[in-house]
Design a protein around this motif. Structure first.
Motif, PDB file in Angstrom:
ATOM      1  N   PHE A  99       0.884  -1.170   0.000  1.00 57.17           N
ATOM      2  CA  PHE A  99       0.000   0.000   0.000  1.00 57.17           C
ATOM      3  C   PHE A  99       0.919   1.216   0.000  1.00 57.17           C
ATOM      4  CE2 PHE A  99      -4.477   1.192   1.416  1.00 57.17           C
ATOM      5  CZ  PHE A  99      -4.355   2.524   1.059  1.00 57.17           C
ATOM      6  N   PHE A 100       1.116   1.797  -1.191  1.00 52.67           N
ATOM      7  CA  PHE A 100       2.040   2.923  -1.330  1.00 52.67           C
ATOM      8  C   PHE A 100       1.359   4.221  -0.917  1.00 52.67           C
ATOM      9  CE2 PHE A 100       4.557   6.168  -3.487  1.00 52.67           C
ATOM     10  CZ  PHE A 100       5.845   5.760  -3.166  1.00 52.67           C
ATOM     11  N   LEU A 101       2.068   5.016  -0.108  1.00 48.21           N
ATOM     12  CA  LEU A 101       1.542   6.279   0.414  1.00 48.21           C
ATOM     13  C   LEU A 101       2.312   7.449  -0.206  1.00 48.21           C
ATOM     14  CD1 LEU A 101       1.321   5.171   4.155  1.00 48.21           C
ATOM     15  CD2 LEU A 101      -0.521   5.208   2.467  1.00 48.21           C
ATOM     16  N   PRO A 102       1.791   8.016  -1.310  1.00 49.53           N
ATOM     17  CA  PRO A 102       2.524   9.080  -2.007  1.00 49.53           C
ATOM     18  C   PRO A 102       2.618  10.369  -1.202  1.00 49.53           C
ATOM     19  CG  PRO A 102       0.336   8.822  -2.940  1.00 49.53           C
ATOM     20  CD  PRO A 102       0.533   7.686  -1.993  1.00 49.53           C
ATOM     21  N   TYR A 103       1.752  10.513  -0.193  1.00 50.27           N
ATOM     22  CA  TYR A 103       1.751  11.749   0.585  1.00 50.27           C
ATOM     23  C   TYR A 103       2.524  11.606   1.894  1.00 50.27           C
ATOM     24  CZ  TYR A 103      -2.007  12.365  -2.761  1.00 50.27           C
ATOM     25  OH  TYR A 103      -2.729  12.424  -3.929  1.00 50.27           O
ATOM     26  N   GLY A 104       3.256  10.487   2.043  1.00 42.83           N
ATOM     27  CA  GLY A 104       4.058  10.282   3.242  1.00 42.83           C
ATOM     28  C   GLY A 104       5.369  11.049   3.169  1.00 42.83           C
ATOM     29  N   ASN A 105       6.087  11.040   4.281  1.00 40.84           N
ATOM     30  CA  ASN A 105       7.385  11.709   4.346  1.00 40.84           C
ATOM     31  C   ASN A 105       8.428  10.729   4.885  1.00 40.84           C
ATOM     32  OD1 ASN A 105       9.420  13.618   4.381  1.00 40.84           O
ATOM     33  ND2 ASN A 105       8.808  14.473   6.360  1.00 40.84           N
ATOM     34  N   PRO A 106       9.122   9.987   3.978  1.00 40.66           N
ATOM     35  CA  PRO A 106       9.071  10.094   2.511  1.00 40.66           C
ATOM     36  C   PRO A 106       7.900   9.292   1.932  1.00 40.66           C
ATOM     37  CG  PRO A 106      10.581   8.369   3.116  1.00 40.66           C
ATOM     38  CD  PRO A 106      10.098   8.967   4.407  1.00 40.66           C
TER      39      PRO A 106
END
Length: 320
Positions: free
Chosen positions: A70-77
Motif C-alpha cells: 500500500f504505497f503512500l505518495p503523501y508520506g514523508n518520505p
C-alpha cells in the motif's frame, strides 16, 4: 506432499468443534477495533477466517500467491506502509515451512519493501516475485500475462491472498483512508481477483482494501470515515476483516496450525513477536516503510506501538 490422507474432520475426530471454537476466538482477537469503527465490518464477515483456513488446509495441492503493498505518495518520505508487508512475510514463511509453495505479488513501487520483509522473515529459498509496473501503459498487459503464467505452472496457483492492498471504489478511483486519490501510484492488481480458476482471499482493516466488495457499501459508508468515497467494490471468495491487516496473517497461520497438526511445528517455529519485530525494523530501515497513519518512518503499525502487536501475536498463538 501436502495432500491430507483423510478429511480434516475425520482425522481430528472428537476435536472438531473445539477447533472451530478456537478459530472463532482467533477471529475475535484479530478483529479487535483499534478506533476505526470496523466492528460492523467484522460482524458482516464473521466466519471468514475459518472458511479461508479450511480452503487451504483441505486443498489437495495448495499453491498460494500472496499480494501486498500500500504505497503512500503523501508520506514523508513517500513509501509503502508497514501494514501488509509484515503479514505477507510471516504468512509466506509459515506456508513455505509447511511445504506449501508460495509466490509474492506486488507492484514496482512496493517491491523493495516487500522483498526486505520477506528476507527478514528468514526465507532462505529463492521465492518467486511477480512485480507489476505502476505505469498505466504496461500494467494491464502485465496482469494478463501473470494470470497466464500462473495457470501454466506445474502446480497452478490455487489461492490468491491479498493483505492490505487498496482497490478501486465505485468510481474506479483508488483512495487512501483520508479519501485522497492514489490511483496513479497503485498498479491494478485487483484485476487478478477476476480469475475464475483461483480462490481469492482479502484481508483488510479499513474498507478500501481488495475484497471489501463482499460487504454492503452502506455498512462501510455509515461506519467508516470517508466510507462513501473509499469503499472498495472488488469482492473475493473469502474476506477477513481485522483491527490491523497484519493480524490476519497471524490468525490464518494459527488457524492452519489448528486444522493441520502435521503443519503445526513448522508454522509455529517462526511465528513469534521477535521475528515480527525484526521484519518491522528491517523494512523501516531498509525499505523504507512508513507508519500508515503517522506517515513517517516509525517502529509502529497503524499508530500502534509494537508492544500492542506483540500482545496480539502472543494471545493468538496461545490458543494452539
Amino acid at each position: 506432499m501436502n495432500k491430507p490422507s483423510v478429511k480434516i474432520g475425520e482425522r481430528l475426530k472428537g476435536k472438531g468443534q473445539e477447533i472451530i471454537d478456537k478459530i472463532t476466538q482467533l477471529e475475535l482477537i484479530c478483529g479487535q477495533d483499534v478506533g476505526r469503527g470496523i466492528q460492523p465490518l467484522v460482524e458482516a464477515t464473521r466466519g471468514g477466517l475459518l472458511k479461508t483456513a479450511r480452503s487451504i488446509a483441505q486443498h489437495p495441492a495448495p499453491h498460494v500467491a500472496i499480494m501486498t503493498g500500500f504505497f503512500l505518495p503523501y508520506g514523508n518520505p513517500p513509501a509503502p506502509e508497514t501494514d501488509g508487508p509484515i503479514g505477507c512475510a510471516l504468512l509466506a514463511a509459515g506456508l513455505l515451512r509447511a511445504g506449501i509453495p508460495v509466490r509474492i505479488v506486488t507492484d514496482s513501487l512496493c517491491f523493495r519493501t516487500v522483498k526486505v520483509a520477506v528476507q527478514a522473515a528468514g526465507i532462505t529459498a529463492e521465492i518467486p516475485f511477480d512485480i507489476v509496473p505502476v505505469e498505466t501503459t504496461k500494467n494491464q498487459q502485465a496482469v494478463s500475462s501473470l494470470l497466464s503464467l500462473w495457470e501454466s505452472l506445474e502446480t497452478p496457483i490455487s489461492h490468491l491472498i491479498s493483505i492490505e492492498r487498496p482497490g478501486p471504489s465505485h468510481d474506479g478511483i483508488v483512495r487512501n483512508m483520508r479519501g485522497q486519490d492514489i490511483t496513479a501510484y497503485t498498479a491494478p492488481l485487483h484485476l487478478l481477483f477476476a480469475s475464475k480458476n483461483i480462490i481469492t482471499v482479502g484481508i483488510g482493516d479499513g474498507g478500501n482494501e481488495l475484497g471489501m466488495g463482499n460487504i454492503p457499501q452502506d455498512i462501510i459508508r455509515q461506519h467508516i470515515r470517508h466510507g462513501e468515497k473509499i469503499a472498495c467494490i472488488v469482492s473475493c471468495d473469502y474476506l477477513i476483516v481485522c483491527g490491523v491487516s497484519n493480524w490476519g496473517a497471524t490468525g490464518l497461520l494459527t488457524a492452519l496450525s489448528l486444522l493441520r497438526p502435521d503443519w503445526k511445528l513448522a508454522i509455529l517455529s517462526g511465528l513469534n513477536s521477535e521475528t515480527e519485530f525484526y521484519i518491522l525494523e528491517s523494512i523501516v530501515k531498509h525499505g523504507p516503510a512508513i507508519d500508515g497513519i503517522k506517515g513517517v518512518p516509525s517502529l509502529s503499525v497503524d499508530n500502534l506501538p509494537f508492544k500492542y502487536h506483540a500482545h496480539i501475536m502472543k494471545v493468538a498463538t496461545q490458543l494452539i
